[in-house]
Scaffold this motif. Structure first.
Motif, PDB file in Angstrom:
ATOM      1  N   ALA A  34       0.904  -1.318  -0.058  1.00  0.00           N
ATOM      2  CA  ALA A  34      -0.096   0.069   0.056  1.00  0.00           C
ATOM      3  C   ALA A  34       0.955   1.191   0.181  1.00  0.00           C
ATOM      4  N   ILE A  35       1.903   1.197   0.828  1.00  0.00           N
ATOM      5  CA  ILE A  35       2.971   2.284   0.829  1.00  0.00           C
ATOM      6  C   ILE A  35       3.527   2.677  -0.494  1.00  0.00           C
ATOM      7  N   LEU A  36       4.034   1.536  -1.173  1.00  0.00           N
ATOM      8  CA  LEU A  36       4.606   1.529  -2.602  1.00  0.00           C
ATOM      9  C   LEU A  36       3.532   2.057  -3.545  1.00  0.00           C
ATOM     10  N   GLN A  37       2.305   1.580  -3.552  1.00  0.00           N
ATOM     11  CA  GLN A  37       1.319   2.110  -4.442  1.00  0.00           C
ATOM     12  C   GLN A  37       0.958   3.606  -4.289  1.00  0.00           C
ATOM     13  N   GLU A  38       1.068   4.101  -2.910  1.00  0.00           N
ATOM     14  CA  GLU A  38       0.886   5.624  -2.726  1.00  0.00           C
ATOM     15  C   GLU A  38       1.873   6.234  -3.235  1.00  0.00           C
ATOM     16  N   LYS A  39       3.229   5.848  -3.132  1.00  0.00           N
ATOM     17  CA  LYS A  39       4.330   6.609  -3.677  1.00  0.00           C
ATOM     18  C   LYS A  39       4.269   6.846  -5.088  1.00  0.00           C
ATOM     19  N   ALA A  40       3.553   5.887  -5.762  1.00  0.00           N
ATOM     20  CA  ALA A  40       3.438   6.091  -7.324  1.00  0.00           C
ATOM     21  C   ALA A  40       2.698   7.403  -7.604  1.00  0.00           C
ATOM     22  N   VAL A  41       1.865   7.725  -6.526  1.00  0.00           N
ATOM     23  CA  VAL A  41       1.087   8.766  -7.045  1.00  0.00           C
ATOM     24  C   VAL A  41       2.051  10.157  -6.728  1.00  0.00           C
ATOM     25  N   SER A  42       2.867  10.260  -5.826  1.00  0.00           N
ATOM     26  CA  SER A  42       3.992  11.214  -5.617  1.00  0.00           C
ATOM     27  C   SER A  42       4.966  11.370  -6.501  1.00  0.00           C
ATOM     28  N   ILE A  43       5.322  10.130  -7.196  1.00  0.00           N
ATOM     29  CA  ILE A  43       6.418  10.311  -8.537  1.00  0.00           C
ATOM     30  C   ILE A  43       6.029  10.428  -9.854  1.00  0.00           C
ATOM     31  N   TRP A  44       4.658  10.638  -9.960  1.00  0.00           N
ATOM     32  CA  TRP A  44       3.946  10.720 -11.195  1.00  0.00           C
ATOM     33  C   TRP A  44       4.756  11.783 -12.062  1.00  0.00           C
ATOM     34  N   PRO A  45       4.870  13.011 -11.470  1.00  0.00           N
ATOM     35  CA  PRO A  45       5.607  14.234 -12.433  1.00  0.00           C
ATOM     36  C   PRO A  45       7.062  13.556 -12.814  1.00  0.00           C
ATOM     37  N   ASP A  46       7.628  13.027 -11.953  1.00  0.00           N
ATOM     38  CA  ASP A  46       9.146  12.558 -12.477  1.00  0.00           C
ATOM     39  C   ASP A  46       9.123  11.372 -13.267  1.00  0.00           C
ATOM     40  N   ILE A  47       8.046  10.632 -13.453  1.00  0.00           N
ATOM     41  CA  ILE A  47       7.825   9.456 -14.408  1.00  0.00           C
ATOM     42  C   ILE A  47       7.573  10.211 -15.586  1.00  0.00           C
ATOM     43  N   VAL A  48       6.600  11.061 -15.907  1.00  0.00           N
ATOM     44  CA  VAL A  48       6.103  11.497 -17.262  1.00  0.00           C
ATOM     45  C   VAL A  48       6.632  13.016 -17.649  1.00  0.00           C
ATOM     46  N   GLY A  49       7.310  13.397 -16.716  1.00  0.00           N
ATOM     47  CA  GLY A  49       8.050  14.733 -17.222  1.00  0.00           C
ATOM     48  C   GLY A  49       7.168  15.941 -16.801  1.00  0.00           C
ATOM     49  N   LYS A  50       7.735  17.105 -16.995  1.00  0.00           N
ATOM     50  CA  LYS A  50       6.977  18.383 -16.868  1.00  0.00           C
ATOM     51  C   LYS A  50       5.993  18.755 -17.722  1.00  0.00           C
ATOM     52  N   ASN A  51       6.095  18.528 -18.804  1.00  0.00           N
ATOM     53  CA  ASN A  51       5.002  18.899 -20.093  1.00  0.00           C
ATOM     54  C   ASN A  51       3.752  18.002 -19.598  1.00  0.00           C
ATOM     55  N   ILE A  52       3.832  16.635 -19.441  1.00  0.00           N
ATOM     56  CA  ILE A  52       2.635  16.049 -19.279  1.00  0.00           C
ATOM     57  C   ILE A  52       2.001  16.216 -17.847  1.00  0.00           C
ATOM     58  N   SER A  53       3.066  16.194 -16.949  1.00  0.00           N
ATOM     59  CA  SER A  53       2.413  16.502 -15.433  1.00  0.00           C
ATOM     60  C   SER A  53       1.551  17.912 -15.238  1.00  0.00           C
ATOM     61  N   LYS A  54       1.590  18.685 -16.474  1.00  0.00           N
ATOM     62  CA  LYS A  54       1.008  19.950 -16.357  1.00  0.00           C
ATOM     63  C   LYS A  54      -0.507  19.615 -16.991  1.00  0.00           C
ATOM     64  N   ILE A  55      -0.890  18.593 -17.614  1.00  0.00           N
ATOM     65  CA  ILE A  55      -2.141  18.620 -17.959  1.00  0.00           C
ATOM     66  C   ILE A  55      -2.563  17.039 -17.572  1.00  0.00           C
ATOM     67  N   SER A  56      -1.815  16.346 -16.475  1.00  0.00           N
ATOM     68  CA  SER A  56      -2.379  15.273 -16.013  1.00  0.00           C
ATOM     69  C   SER A  56      -2.037  15.330 -14.493  1.00  0.00           C
ATOM     70  N   LYS A  57      -2.578  14.485 -13.726  1.00  0.00           N
ATOM     71  CA  LYS A  57      -2.442  14.275 -12.424  1.00  0.00           C
ATOM     72  C   LYS A  57      -2.813  12.948 -11.789  1.00  0.00           C
ATOM     73  N   ALA A  58      -1.951  12.550 -11.097  1.00  0.00           N
ATOM     74  CA  ALA A  58      -1.973  11.190 -10.392  1.00  0.00           C
ATOM     75  C   ALA A  58      -2.907  11.489  -9.282  1.00  0.00           C
ATOM     76  N   ILE A  59      -4.145  10.716  -9.044  1.00  0.00           N
ATOM     77  CA  ILE A  59      -5.084  11.052  -7.905  1.00  0.00           C
ATOM     78  C   ILE A  59      -5.124  10.113  -6.955  1.00  0.00           C
ATOM     79  N   ARG A  60      -5.098   8.660  -7.313  1.00  0.00           N
ATOM     80  CA  ARG A  60      -5.072   7.659  -6.260  1.00  0.00           C
ATOM     81  C   ARG A  60      -4.830   6.379  -7.065  1.00  0.00           C
ATOM     82  N   VAL A  61      -4.528   5.529  -5.874  1.00  0.00           N
ATOM     83  CA  VAL A  61      -4.260   3.875  -6.236  1.00  0.00           C
ATOM     84  C   VAL A  61      -5.280   3.176  -5.508  1.00  0.00           C
ATOM     85  N   ASP A  62      -6.067   2.210  -6.345  1.00  0.00           N
ATOM     86  CA  ASP A  62      -6.918   1.396  -5.572  1.00  0.00           C
ATOM     87  C   ASP A  62      -6.578  -0.061  -6.156  1.00  0.00           C
ATOM     88  N   ARG A  63      -6.160  -0.944  -5.166  1.00  0.00           N
ATOM     89  CA  ARG A  63      -5.915  -2.339  -5.746  1.00  0.00           C
ATOM     90  C   ARG A  63      -4.852  -2.458  -7.000  1.00  0.00           C
TER      91      ARG A  63
END
Length: 91
Positions: free
Chosen positions: A20-49
């Motif tokens: 569960a902790i690792l899944q939630e970490k995915a939300v916080s690292i979204w901008p690092d994964i997709v980069g500045k431009n894509i993170s401007k138009i997208s947002k990781a909001i949650r993880v479920d299962r």
């Protein structure tokens, strides 16, 4: 202190909280994964299962990310050191 650290680590791993902790970490690292431009138009909001939900403003970008989702999942899982994210849902 090291003994306490060891006990906490074992407790977290055995309780299932680690995933569960690792899944939630995915939300916080979204901008690092997709980069500045894509993170401007997208947002990781949650993880479920193991499903990472991404809010995205543009249908064009939604289609582009859909085509890249396996690559993105692999990048996320590599960064967090686990296969905690199984799917991405673009909303």
């Amino acid at each position: 202190m090291e003994q306490l650290k060891k006990v906490l680590k074992e407790t977290i791993e055995n309780s299932g909280f680690k995933n569960a902790i690792l899944q939630e970490k995915a939300v916080s690292i979204w901008p690092d994964i997709v980069g500045k431009n894509i993170s401007k138009i997208s947002k990781a909001i949650r993880v479920d299962r193991g499903v990472l939900f991404i809010k995205i403003e543009s249908t064009t970008w939604k289609q582009e990310l859909y085509m890249q989702k396996n690559e993105i999942i692999n990048k996320i899982n590599k960064k967090i050191g686990s296969k905690a994210i199984k799917e991405i849902r673009l909303v």
